[in-house]
Motif scaffolding. Structure first.
Motif, PDB file in Angstrom:
ATOM      1  N   GLN A 272      -4.354  32.147  28.651  1.00 45.07           N
ATOM      2  CA  GLN A 272      -5.157  31.660  29.775  1.00 45.07           C
ATOM      3  C   GLN A 272      -4.239  31.232  30.909  1.00 45.07           C
ATOM      4  O   GLN A 272      -3.420  30.354  30.751  1.00 45.07           O
ATOM      5  CB  GLN A 272      -6.025  30.476  29.342  1.00 45.07           C
ATOM      6  CG  GLN A 272      -6.795  29.868  30.488  1.00 45.07           C
ATOM      7  CD  GLN A 272      -7.587  28.656  30.050  1.00 45.07           C
ATOM      8  OE1 GLN A 272      -8.238  28.694  29.003  1.00 45.07           O
ATOM      9  NE2 GLN A 272      -7.539  27.598  30.827  1.00 45.07           N
ATOM     10  N   TYR A 273      -4.415  31.872  32.057  1.00 46.57           N
ATOM     11  CA  TYR A 273      -3.693  31.507  33.268  1.00 46.57           C
ATOM     12  C   TYR A 273      -4.622  30.611  34.086  1.00 46.57           C
ATOM     13  O   TYR A 273      -5.789  30.941  34.283  1.00 46.57           O
ATOM     14  CB  TYR A 273      -3.347  32.753  34.084  1.00 46.57           C
ATOM     15  CG  TYR A 273      -2.185  33.557  33.552  1.00 46.57           C
ATOM     16  CD1 TYR A 273      -0.974  33.574  34.231  1.00 46.57           C
ATOM     17  CD2 TYR A 273      -2.300  34.310  32.398  1.00 46.57           C
ATOM     18  CE1 TYR A 273       0.099  34.320  33.763  1.00 46.57           C
ATOM     19  CE2 TYR A 273      -1.245  35.056  31.921  1.00 46.57           C
ATOM     20  CZ  TYR A 273      -0.051  35.054  32.606  1.00 46.57           C
ATOM     21  OH  TYR A 273       1.004  35.790  32.146  1.00 46.57           O
ATOM     22  N   THR A 274      -4.117  29.482  34.561  1.00 49.60           N
ATOM     23  CA  THR A 274      -4.910  28.537  35.345  1.00 49.60           C
ATOM     24  C   THR A 274      -4.151  28.193  36.617  1.00 49.60           C
ATOM     25  O   THR A 274      -2.951  27.938  36.578  1.00 49.60           O
ATOM     26  CB  THR A 274      -5.144  27.231  34.549  1.00 49.60           C
ATOM     27  OG1 THR A 274      -5.690  27.553  33.282  1.00 49.60           O
ATOM     28  CG2 THR A 274      -6.088  26.301  35.277  1.00 49.60           C
ATOM     29  N   ALA A 275      -4.865  28.161  37.735  1.00 47.74           N
ATOM     30  CA  ALA A 275      -4.281  27.752  39.012  1.00 47.74           C
ATOM     31  C   ALA A 275      -5.181  26.693  39.620  1.00 47.74           C
ATOM     32  O   ALA A 275      -6.412  26.851  39.648  1.00 47.74           O
ATOM     33  CB  ALA A 275      -4.148  28.938  39.952  1.00 47.74           C
ATOM     34  N   ILE A 276      -4.580  25.591  40.118  1.00 50.14           N
ATOM     35  CA  ILE A 276      -5.338  24.505  40.749  1.00 50.14           C
ATOM     36  C   ILE A 276      -4.712  24.197  42.100  1.00 50.14           C
ATOM     37  O   ILE A 276      -3.509  23.941  42.191  1.00 50.14           O
ATOM     38  CB  ILE A 276      -5.351  23.240  39.877  1.00 50.14           C
ATOM     39  CG1 ILE A 276      -5.985  23.536  38.534  1.00 50.14           C
ATOM     40  CG2 ILE A 276      -6.093  22.102  40.573  1.00 50.14           C
ATOM     41  CD1 ILE A 276      -5.985  22.369  37.573  1.00 50.14           C
ATOM     42  N   ASP A 277      -5.542  24.233  43.138  1.00 47.08           N
ATOM     43  CA  ASP A 277      -5.083  23.841  44.468  1.00 47.08           C
ATOM     44  C   ASP A 277      -5.077  22.320  44.529  1.00 47.08           C
ATOM     45  O   ASP A 277      -6.077  21.676  44.221  1.00 47.08           O
ATOM     46  CB  ASP A 277      -6.033  24.409  45.531  1.00 47.08           C
ATOM     47  CG  ASP A 277      -5.654  23.973  46.935  1.00 47.08           C
ATOM     48  OD1 ASP A 277      -4.448  23.944  47.241  1.00 47.08           O
ATOM     49  OD2 ASP A 277      -6.568  23.636  47.709  1.00 47.08           O
ATOM     50  N   GLU A 278      -3.948  21.733  44.928  1.00 43.64           N
ATOM     51  CA  GLU A 278      -3.830  20.273  44.885  1.00 43.64           C
ATOM     52  C   GLU A 278      -4.613  19.568  45.981  1.00 43.64           C
ATOM     53  O   GLU A 278      -4.908  18.394  45.854  1.00 43.64           O
ATOM     54  CB  GLU A 278      -2.357  19.864  44.937  1.00 43.64           C
ATOM     55  CG  GLU A 278      -1.655  20.158  43.652  1.00 43.64           C
ATOM     56  CD  GLU A 278      -0.397  19.348  43.484  1.00 43.64           C
ATOM     57  OE1 GLU A 278      -0.089  18.491  44.327  1.00 43.64           O
ATOM     58  OE2 GLU A 278       0.284  19.573  42.475  1.00 43.64           O
ATOM     59  N   PHE A 279      -4.955  20.266  47.053  1.00 40.35           N
ATOM     60  CA  PHE A 279      -5.708  19.608  48.119  1.00 40.35           C
ATOM     61  C   PHE A 279      -7.201  19.592  47.799  1.00 40.35           C
ATOM     62  O   PHE A 279      -7.848  18.567  47.850  1.00 40.35           O
ATOM     63  CB  PHE A 279      -5.454  20.310  49.456  1.00 40.35           C
ATOM     64  CG  PHE A 279      -6.126  19.638  50.626  1.00 40.35           C
ATOM     65  CD1 PHE A 279      -5.533  18.554  51.246  1.00 40.35           C
ATOM     66  CD2 PHE A 279      -7.346  20.083  51.102  1.00 40.35           C
ATOM     67  CE1 PHE A 279      -6.136  17.934  52.322  1.00 40.35           C
ATOM     68  CE2 PHE A 279      -7.972  19.464  52.163  1.00 40.35           C
ATOM     69  CZ  PHE A 279      -7.356  18.385  52.773  1.00 40.35           C
ATOM     70  N   THR A 280      -7.750  20.770  47.459  1.00 43.51           N
ATOM     71  CA  THR A 280      -9.192  20.874  47.221  1.00 43.51           C
ATOM     72  C   THR A 280      -9.576  20.710  45.754  1.00 43.51           C
ATOM     73  O   THR A 280     -10.753  20.528  45.459  1.00 43.51           O
ATOM     74  CB  THR A 280      -9.695  22.253  47.678  1.00 43.51           C
ATOM     75  OG1 THR A 280      -9.021  23.264  46.916  1.00 43.51           O
ATOM     76  CG2 THR A 280      -9.468  22.450  49.155  1.00 43.51           C
ATOM     77  N   ARG A 281      -8.615  20.829  44.846  1.00 39.56           N
ATOM     78  CA  ARG A 281      -8.829  20.785  43.400  1.00 39.56           C
ATOM     79  C   ARG A 281      -9.660  21.975  42.905  1.00 39.56           C
ATOM     80  O   ARG A 281     -10.247  21.927  41.828  1.00 39.56           O
ATOM     81  CB  ARG A 281      -9.486  19.475  42.937  1.00 39.56           C
ATOM     82  CG  ARG A 281      -8.779  18.217  43.389  1.00 39.56           C
ATOM     83  CD  ARG A 281      -7.327  18.167  43.034  1.00 39.56           C
ATOM     84  NE  ARG A 281      -7.102  17.996  41.616  1.00 39.56           N
ATOM     85  CZ  ARG A 281      -5.927  18.062  41.030  1.00 39.56           C
ATOM     86  NH1 ARG A 281      -4.857  18.292  41.753  1.00 39.56           N
ATOM     87  NH2 ARG A 281      -5.784  17.909  39.755  1.00 39.56           N
TER      88      ARG A 281
END
Length: 165
Positions: free
Chosen positions: A122-131
């Motif tokens: 599982q690849y996961t990406a999270i934008d730190e500004f918008t979550r």
């Protein structure tokens, strides 16, 4: 002292309401202290147990705990250095979406997959500004899968109006 010799130190300490060490002190003798001091001076880097063993071969009759206690008392052990307290760095808030996107890869446990032969990552990406979070699963963890994930991630965030830097 006569009562202690006749009935034992424990019974004498109860009768006279004094501690056992008061009735029968068992302090280190000057000869023992000199032996410890000399041995430690000649071998400053030696560990406690090895030091105790060598002292025993030279006539020391006490236990390692007593050796440690007396060495600490006469100053042969330096005081433990105080560890620096951990001060966490303040969280750096991102000024706009897409500036920092965190990507993580995990192995999906086999009990979470219906097919026992299938193995997924599982690849996961999270934008730190918008979550905002983007997920994708791949049968292997390779450079091809990682590159494909980044391509799809960029397109997914672009559809939401976020340019990934």
């Amino acid at each position: 002292m006569k009562y202690a010799e006749k009935y034992g130190v424990s019974r004498a300490s109860r009768k006279y309401n004094k501690s056992r060490s008061y009735i029968h002190p068992n302090q280190h003798t000057e000869a023992e202290l000199k032996l410890i001091w000399d041995m430690r001076r000649r071998n400053p880097k030696m560990g406690l147990i090895e030091l105790w063993y060598r002292l025993r071969r030279r006539g020391y009759t006490r236990r390692p705990e007593s050796l440690f206690r007396v060495m600490r008392k006469i100053g042969l052990f330096s005081a433990e250095e105080q560890k620096e307290t951990y001060i966490p760095k303040p969280y750096e808030q991102m000024p706009h979406p897409g500036e920092r996107v965190r990507v993580d890869v995990k192995v999906v446990p086999r009990k979470c997959i219906a097919d026992p032969e299938l193995r997924l990552f599982q690849y996961t990406a999270i934008d730190e500004f918008t979550r905002l979070r983007f997920l994708a699963a791949y049968p292997e963890q390779s450079t091809y899968s990682s590159a494909d994930f980044l391509r799809r991630l960029k397109a997914w965030y672009a559809r939401r109006g976020i340019k990934v830097e």
